[in-house]
Design a protein around this motif. Sequence first.
Motif, mmCIF file in Angstrom:
data_model
loop_
_atom_site.group_PDB
_atom_site.id
_atom_site.type_symbol
_atom_site.label_atom_id
_atom_site.label_comp_id
_atom_site.label_asym_id
_atom_site.label_seq_id
_atom_site.Cartn_x
_atom_site.Cartn_y
_atom_site.Cartn_z
ATOM 1 N N VAL A 235 -108.323 1.827 -53.020
ATOM 2 C CA VAL A 235 -108.387 2.835 -51.960
ATOM 3 C C VAL A 235 -107.097 3.637 -51.830
ATOM 4 O O VAL A 235 -107.090 4.736 -51.288
ATOM 5 N N GLU A 236 -105.988 3.073 -52.314
ATOM 6 C CA GLU A 236 -104.725 3.802 -52.216
ATOM 7 C C GLU A 236 -103.761 3.300 -53.279
ATOM 8 O O GLU A 236 -103.689 2.096 -53.535
ATOM 9 N N THR A 237 -103.051 4.239 -53.919
ATOM 10 C CA THR A 237 -101.973 3.835 -54.822
ATOM 11 C C THR A 237 -100.753 4.694 -54.518
ATOM 12 O O THR A 237 -100.885 5.837 -54.092
ATOM 13 N N GLY A 238 -99.591 4.130 -54.754
ATOM 14 C CA GLY A 238 -98.385 4.907 -54.539
ATOM 15 C C GLY A 238 -97.174 4.068 -54.866
ATOM 16 O O GLY A 238 -97.309 2.885 -55.195
ATOM 17 N N SER A 239 -95.998 4.682 -54.767
ATOM 18 C CA SER A 239 -94.799 3.886 -54.948
ATOM 19 C C SER A 239 -94.767 2.900 -53.783
ATOM 20 O O SER A 239 -95.243 3.202 -52.692
ATOM 21 N N THR A 240 -94.237 1.708 -54.044
ATOM 22 C CA THR A 240 -94.254 0.662 -53.029
ATOM 23 C C THR A 240 -93.588 1.154 -51.749
ATOM 24 O O THR A 240 -94.077 0.915 -50.646
ATOM 25 N N GLU A 241 -92.485 1.887 -51.919
ATOM 26 C CA GLU A 241 -91.756 2.400 -50.768
ATOM 27 C C GLU A 241 -92.645 3.314 -49.913
ATOM 28 O O GLU A 241 -92.790 3.111 -48.712
ATOM 29 N N ASP A 242 -93.284 4.312 -50.562
ATOM 30 C CA ASP A 242 -94.171 5.243 -49.843
ATOM 31 C C ASP A 242 -95.304 4.500 -49.161
ATOM 32 O O ASP A 242 -95.625 4.745 -48.004
ATOM 33 N N LEU A 243 -95.930 3.623 -49.939
ATOM 34 C CA LEU A 243 -97.133 2.969 -49.441
ATOM 35 C C LEU A 243 -96.840 2.073 -48.247
ATOM 36 O O LEU A 243 -97.617 2.000 -47.310
ATOM 37 N N THR A 245 -94.077 2.360 -46.218
ATOM 38 C CA THR A 245 -93.476 3.056 -45.077
ATOM 39 C C THR A 245 -94.428 4.089 -44.481
ATOM 40 O O THR A 245 -94.418 4.322 -43.282
ATOM 41 N N SER A 246 -95.264 4.748 -45.342
ATOM 42 C CA SER A 246 -96.221 5.693 -44.767
ATOM 43 C C SER A 246 -97.593 5.485 -45.385
ATOM 44 O O SER A 246 -98.063 6.298 -46.176
ATOM 45 N N PRO A 247 -98.242 4.362 -45.039
ATOM 46 C CA PRO A 247 -99.575 4.101 -45.574
ATOM 47 C C PRO A 247 -100.553 5.161 -45.081
ATOM 48 O O PRO A 247 -100.502 5.551 -43.915
ATOM 49 N N ALA A 248 -101.431 5.645 -45.990
ATOM 50 C CA ALA A 248 -102.311 6.751 -45.625
ATOM 51 C C ALA A 248 -103.723 6.275 -45.323
ATOM 52 O O ALA A 248 -104.408 6.845 -44.492
ATOM 53 N N HIS A 249 -104.183 5.242 -45.992
ATOM 54 C CA HIS A 249 -105.555 4.784 -45.780
ATOM 55 C C HIS A 249 -105.596 3.868 -44.553
ATOM 56 O O HIS A 249 -104.728 3.011 -44.398
ATOM 57 N N PRO A 250 -106.597 4.028 -43.691
ATOM 58 C CA PRO A 250 -106.673 3.170 -42.504
ATOM 59 C C PRO A 250 -106.694 1.678 -42.850
ATOM 60 O O PRO A 250 -106.177 0.856 -42.089
ATOM 61 N N TYR A 251 -107.267 1.334 -44.014
ATOM 62 C CA TYR A 251 -107.277 -0.074 -44.401
ATOM 63 C C TYR A 251 -105.868 -0.553 -44.714
ATOM 64 O O TYR A 251 -105.452 -1.626 -44.276
ATOM 65 N N THR A 252 -105.123 0.256 -45.485
ATOM 66 C CA THR A 252 -103.741 -0.111 -45.801
ATOM 67 C C THR A 252 -102.938 -0.267 -44.518
ATOM 68 O O THR A 252 -102.153 -1.211 -44.361
ATOM 69 N N GLY A 313 -97.334 11.058 -56.824
ATOM 70 C CA GLY A 313 -97.565 9.648 -57.145
ATOM 71 C C GLY A 313 -98.236 8.850 -56.040
ATOM 72 O O GLY A 313 -98.418 7.653 -56.164
ATOM 73 N N HIS A 314 -98.575 9.484 -54.939
ATOM 74 C CA HIS A 314 -99.203 8.762 -53.823
ATOM 75 C C HIS A 314 -100.606 9.333 -53.621
ATOM 76 O O HIS A 314 -100.767 10.469 -53.206
ATOM 77 N N GLU A 315 -101.628 8.515 -53.943
ATOM 78 C CA GLU A 315 -103.003 8.987 -53.854
ATOM 79 C C GLU A 315 -103.817 8.087 -52.952
ATOM 80 O O GLU A 315 -103.578 6.888 -52.885
ATOM 81 N N VAL A 316 -104.812 8.686 -52.293
ATOM 82 C CA VAL A 316 -105.616 7.915 -51.365
ATOM 83 C C VAL A 316 -107.072 8.386 -51.449
ATOM 84 O O VAL A 316 -107.339 9.560 -51.710
ATOM 85 N N ALA A 317 -107.999 7.446 -51.283
ATOM 86 C CA ALA A 317 -109.417 7.792 -51.253
ATOM 87 C C ALA A 317 -109.903 7.609 -49.831
ATOM 88 O O ALA A 317 -110.301 6.520 -49.432
ATOM 89 N N CYS A 318 -109.813 8.697 -49.037
ATOM 90 C CA CYS A 318 -110.209 8.625 -47.637
ATOM 91 C C CYS A 318 -110.555 10.021 -47.143
ATOM 92 O O CYS A 318 -109.828 10.981 -47.420
ATOM 93 N N HIS A 319 -111.664 10.131 -46.415
ATOM 94 C CA HIS A 319 -112.109 11.444 -45.929
ATOM 95 C C HIS A 319 -111.122 12.088 -44.961
ATOM 96 O O HIS A 319 -111.088 13.294 -44.825
ATOM 97 N N LEU A 320 -110.319 11.260 -44.296
ATOM 98 C CA LEU A 320 -109.363 11.812 -43.327
ATOM 99 C C LEU A 320 -108.351 12.737 -43.984
ATOM 100 O O LEU A 320 -107.771 13.595 -43.345
#
Lengths: 322, 313
Positions: A235-243, A245-252, A313-320
Amino acid sequence: MTAPLLTLDKVCKRFLVRKNFFGSGRRWLTAVDQVSLVVHQGETLGLVGESGCGKSTVGNLIVRLLAPDSGEIIFDGRNISTLSGQALRAARAKMQIVFQDPYSSLDPRMSVGAIVALPLRVAGLYQGTLLRERVISALAEVGLGEDSLERYPHEFSGGQRQRIALARALAVQPAFVVLDEPTSALDVSVQAQILQLMAELQARHGLAYLFISHNLNVVRHVSQRTAVMYLGAVVETGSTEDLFTSPAHPYTQALLASVPVADPRQRQNLARLKGDVPSPLDLPPGCGFHPRCPLAFDLCTKEAPQWVRIAPGHEVACHLHQ
Amino acid sequence: MGFETHQGPAHVLDRVSLAVQKGEILGLVGESGCGKSVLARSILRLIPSPPGVLLGGQILFGDQDLLKLSEKSMRALRGQQISMIFQEPMTSLNPVFTIGHQMREVVRTHKPMTKAQANAFCCSMLATVRLPDPDNVLQRYPHELSGGMLQRVMIALALACNPALLLADEPTTALDVTVQGQILAILSELATAQNLAVIFVTHDMGVVAQLCHRVAVMYAGQLVEEALVHDLFAQPAHPYTQGLIASIPGQTPGQLQTIPGSVPSALQPPSGCRFHPRCPKSTGHCALHTPQLLTVADQHKVACHQAHNRASV
């Protein structure tokens, strides 16, 4: 950037589940659904998710303990998703796996020397004295002495067994190792020792790791990039730091907020998500997370979300984020 | 508490003294094999004998010594006043009976009730642990429920008779983190609402920090430090506690602190302070003399020669 060492392109794996003994009432369980990942040389990709989300199946598909139903697995420039026999064995000499439970992944009837020598024999790399020397040096790398050659797994503690499993994986000098929850069965002080050891070995040999874990703290510590799985899909990939500190998917976001922080001054609301992970036999329509998602809206119940790049490098699969 | 093993006697618990107040959640932490589960089980006298041998001490519940009670009065106490939840909710329930059957059996053992009354009571218990659709859950078999749901059933069962003390032995270790969060929230809420004393056994310092009021740290069968949770994390006095906190990944970036070596065998514990072979601060004195658990600050006790020296200066 150089070509990635490992690429997974829309890999799917389904398992047939029989409802009764006689094979009637067949259903398909979707364990891995259109998973795409890349791992570069020398890096650690963390793969996190709760039990049953398919993260171990991904690990098993990569080392081809399982064959994918569709999609491609490219390792070192070769498509290995359909290899078998001798060709597969040759490819495996460059990729290895370490399993979660060091109590069941080592054959209790084999001596440690024989355990570590086995992959070398299978790969046909060394023989005789050279084989013995290679085994000794592999054990030395994980901090075990020559005296352990003739001993058996039951004589070792959990942490030492995991060292043996690491020695076995590294004996053939692979470029890539799948670490499937390598420290989950260990105590925290021993876990720290093993994580330290894995980092040293990675630096020394330029290894790439796929680090599968449900422990977010550990993943944050060891990996440069992280992928989050839920119900068979990334559902989400990114650099560990980005993911982190600023997680984008509600699940993350919920997953990160549920990790108890070892600081009594920051008491959290740990019960962020309601309910349990749905059964993979019966996937919800649209986005797999919508029944538990606090932010779900109409579209989420109908359409599966597309991948969106929200930062380099930060991708997310979410309609939001569409 | 000791065990007779075929390799000779093993002292699994060595002069452990602890107290827990009403309405308090006491965290009991330590690594595998340090004796924390044995301690929890000894309170309920669930350690089979043989091989378990009680070598001395007392366990006071209110003002009665549990070790002097007859097996019959102990049975009446278990579940009624002291109850326990275990790590593996899957193996704690009988797979061939429905949840309702097993819950009714427990409830009716302790309280005279008709089947219908018991059913209604079980439903209300399941509702307090926020299980959706309790009527339906009662008719299900354990394998039809997830780990998180089963653990909620176990909590409901454990609290069915309004016990005064709940022993929780790693109740969330087998669960996923989002479900663990739900369980911890329920436990903490119920403990406050029912003025329940909880002994929460865990190896996860994060859980301790989030849930507990006070913490006791065990190492190799001994209590090495006891403090209020804020003090323990802010000023851990024992080198083992310091190592335990420093080895949690994700705390500080960069190098992960490690404690060298592994937990010693209970058959041949090291002389003097049992932690001295792994301790970065040990001196010759530590190898010879066993440190006492002494108070170094308000409600803060530690068993370490170095910490005692620092405190007395």
